[in-house]
Design a protein around this motif. Structure first.
Motif, PDB file in Angstrom:
ATOM      1  N   ALA A 118      42.639  40.179  44.642  1.00 58.93           N
ATOM      2  CA  ALA A 118      42.489  39.867  43.220  1.00 58.93           C
ATOM      3  C   ALA A 118      41.768  38.540  43.089  1.00 58.93           C
ATOM      4  O   ALA A 118      41.964  37.638  43.893  1.00 58.93           O
ATOM      5  CB  ALA A 118      43.848  39.796  42.540  1.00 58.93           C
ATOM      6  N   CYS A 129      41.053  35.099  40.919  1.00 54.63           N
ATOM      7  CA  CYS A 129      41.712  34.228  39.944  1.00 54.63           C
ATOM      8  C   CYS A 129      40.762  33.116  39.557  1.00 54.63           C
ATOM      9  O   CYS A 129      39.867  32.756  40.315  1.00 54.63           O
ATOM     10  CB  CYS A 129      42.979  33.600  40.542  1.00 54.63           C
ATOM     11  SG  CYS A 129      44.195  34.788  41.082  1.00 54.63           S
ATOM     12  N   VAL A 160      44.250  35.568  36.144  1.00 51.37           N
ATOM     13  CA  VAL A 160      43.558  36.596  36.920  1.00 51.37           C
ATOM     14  C   VAL A 160      42.325  37.041  36.143  1.00 51.37           C
ATOM     15  O   VAL A 160      42.382  37.252  34.940  1.00 51.37           O
ATOM     16  CB  VAL A 160      44.480  37.810  37.158  1.00 51.37           C
ATOM     17  CG1 VAL A 160      43.775  38.864  37.995  1.00 51.37           C
ATOM     18  CG2 VAL A 160      45.764  37.379  37.834  1.00 51.37           C
ATOM     19  N   SER A 203      40.344  39.616  37.674  1.00 51.50           N
ATOM     20  CA  SER A 203      40.084  40.966  38.176  1.00 51.50           C
ATOM     21  C   SER A 203      40.622  42.000  37.202  1.00 51.50           C
ATOM     22  O   SER A 203      41.610  41.765  36.498  1.00 51.50           O
ATOM     23  CB  SER A 203      40.773  41.181  39.533  1.00 51.50           C
ATOM     24  OG  SER A 203      40.166  40.421  40.530  1.00 51.50           O
ATOM     25  N   TYR A 258      44.809  43.598  35.736  1.00 52.88           N
ATOM     26  CA  TYR A 258      45.859  42.601  35.573  1.00 52.88           C
ATOM     27  C   TYR A 258      45.808  42.058  34.154  1.00 52.88           C
ATOM     28  O   TYR A 258      44.776  42.101  33.496  1.00 52.88           O
ATOM     29  CB  TYR A 258      45.675  41.440  36.564  1.00 52.88           C
ATOM     30  CG  TYR A 258      45.800  41.859  37.998  1.00 52.88           C
ATOM     31  CD1 TYR A 258      47.043  41.929  38.625  1.00 52.88           C
ATOM     32  CD2 TYR A 258      44.671  42.174  38.755  1.00 52.88           C
ATOM     33  CE1 TYR A 258      47.169  42.309  39.945  1.00 52.88           C
ATOM     34  CE2 TYR A 258      44.785  42.559  40.072  1.00 52.88           C
ATOM     35  CZ  TYR A 258      46.030  42.626  40.671  1.00 52.88           C
ATOM     36  OH  TYR A 258      46.147  43.006  41.974  1.00 52.88           O
ATOM     37  N   VAL A 301      49.161  32.644  36.485  1.00 51.12           N
ATOM     38  CA  VAL A 301      49.419  32.900  37.904  1.00 51.12           C
ATOM     39  C   VAL A 301      50.169  31.691  38.449  1.00 51.12           C
ATOM     40  O   VAL A 301      49.748  30.557  38.240  1.00 51.12           O
ATOM     41  CB  VAL A 301      48.109  33.111  38.694  1.00 51.12           C
ATOM     42  CG1 VAL A 301      48.393  33.299  40.180  1.00 51.12           C
ATOM     43  CG2 VAL A 301      47.342  34.297  38.145  1.00 51.12           C
ATOM     44  N   LEU A 338      48.854  40.166  44.230  1.00 57.79           N
ATOM     45  CA  LEU A 338      49.642  39.588  43.138  1.00 57.79           C
ATOM     46  C   LEU A 338      50.742  40.574  42.776  1.00 57.79           C
ATOM     47  O   LEU A 338      50.555  41.790  42.877  1.00 57.79           O
ATOM     48  CB  LEU A 338      48.771  39.373  41.900  1.00 57.79           C
ATOM     49  CG  LEU A 338      47.694  38.316  41.992  1.00 57.79           C
ATOM     50  CD1 LEU A 338      46.765  38.424  40.795  1.00 57.79           C
ATOM     51  CD2 LEU A 338      48.308  36.933  42.048  1.00 57.79           C
ATOM     52  N   HIS A 343      52.189  36.154  37.075  1.00 59.55           N
ATOM     53  CA  HIS A 343      51.864  36.788  38.348  1.00 59.55           C
ATOM     54  C   HIS A 343      52.240  35.836  39.481  1.00 59.55           C
ATOM     55  O   HIS A 343      52.026  34.629  39.367  1.00 59.55           O
ATOM     56  CB  HIS A 343      50.358  37.071  38.462  1.00 59.55           C
ATOM     57  CG  HIS A 343      49.835  38.039  37.458  1.00 59.55           C
ATOM     58  ND1 HIS A 343      50.137  39.377  37.470  1.00 59.55           N
ATOM     59  CD2 HIS A 343      49.019  37.859  36.399  1.00 59.55           C
ATOM     60  CE1 HIS A 343      49.519  39.981  36.477  1.00 59.55           C
ATOM     61  NE2 HIS A 343      48.827  39.076  35.799  1.00 59.55           N
TER      62      HIS A 343
END
Length: 68
Positions: free
Chosen positions: A2, A4, A21, A23, A26, A32, A50, A58
């Motif tokens: 993923a 970030c 995030v 990606s 998510y 995060v 994650l 996350h």
């Protein structure tokens, strides 16, 4: 894997640096959990995995690699 991104919030949002995030798949609205020592405004990184935490954020599993 993923991706970030770290960014600094506007002063009216508390001015704290947050990691989100970027990606697909998510929730971007969730933060995060990331060590403050490795956060850098504008930096992008890749994490192994994650998973969702109970508090609506996350958690990072595995290694974090900074993208240049």
């Amino acid at each position: 894997m993923a991706r970030c991104a770290a960014h600094r919030r506007r002063p009216q949002e508390g001015g704290r640096q947050r990691v989100h995030v970027v990606s697909d798949g998510y929730d971007f609205a969730w933060n995060v959990r990331f060590l403050r020592a490795v956060r850098e405004s504008g930096a992008r990184c890749v994490v192994d995995a994650l998973h969702p935490a109970a508090d609506g954020s996350h958690c990072v599993d595995g290694d974090m690699r900074r993208l240049v």
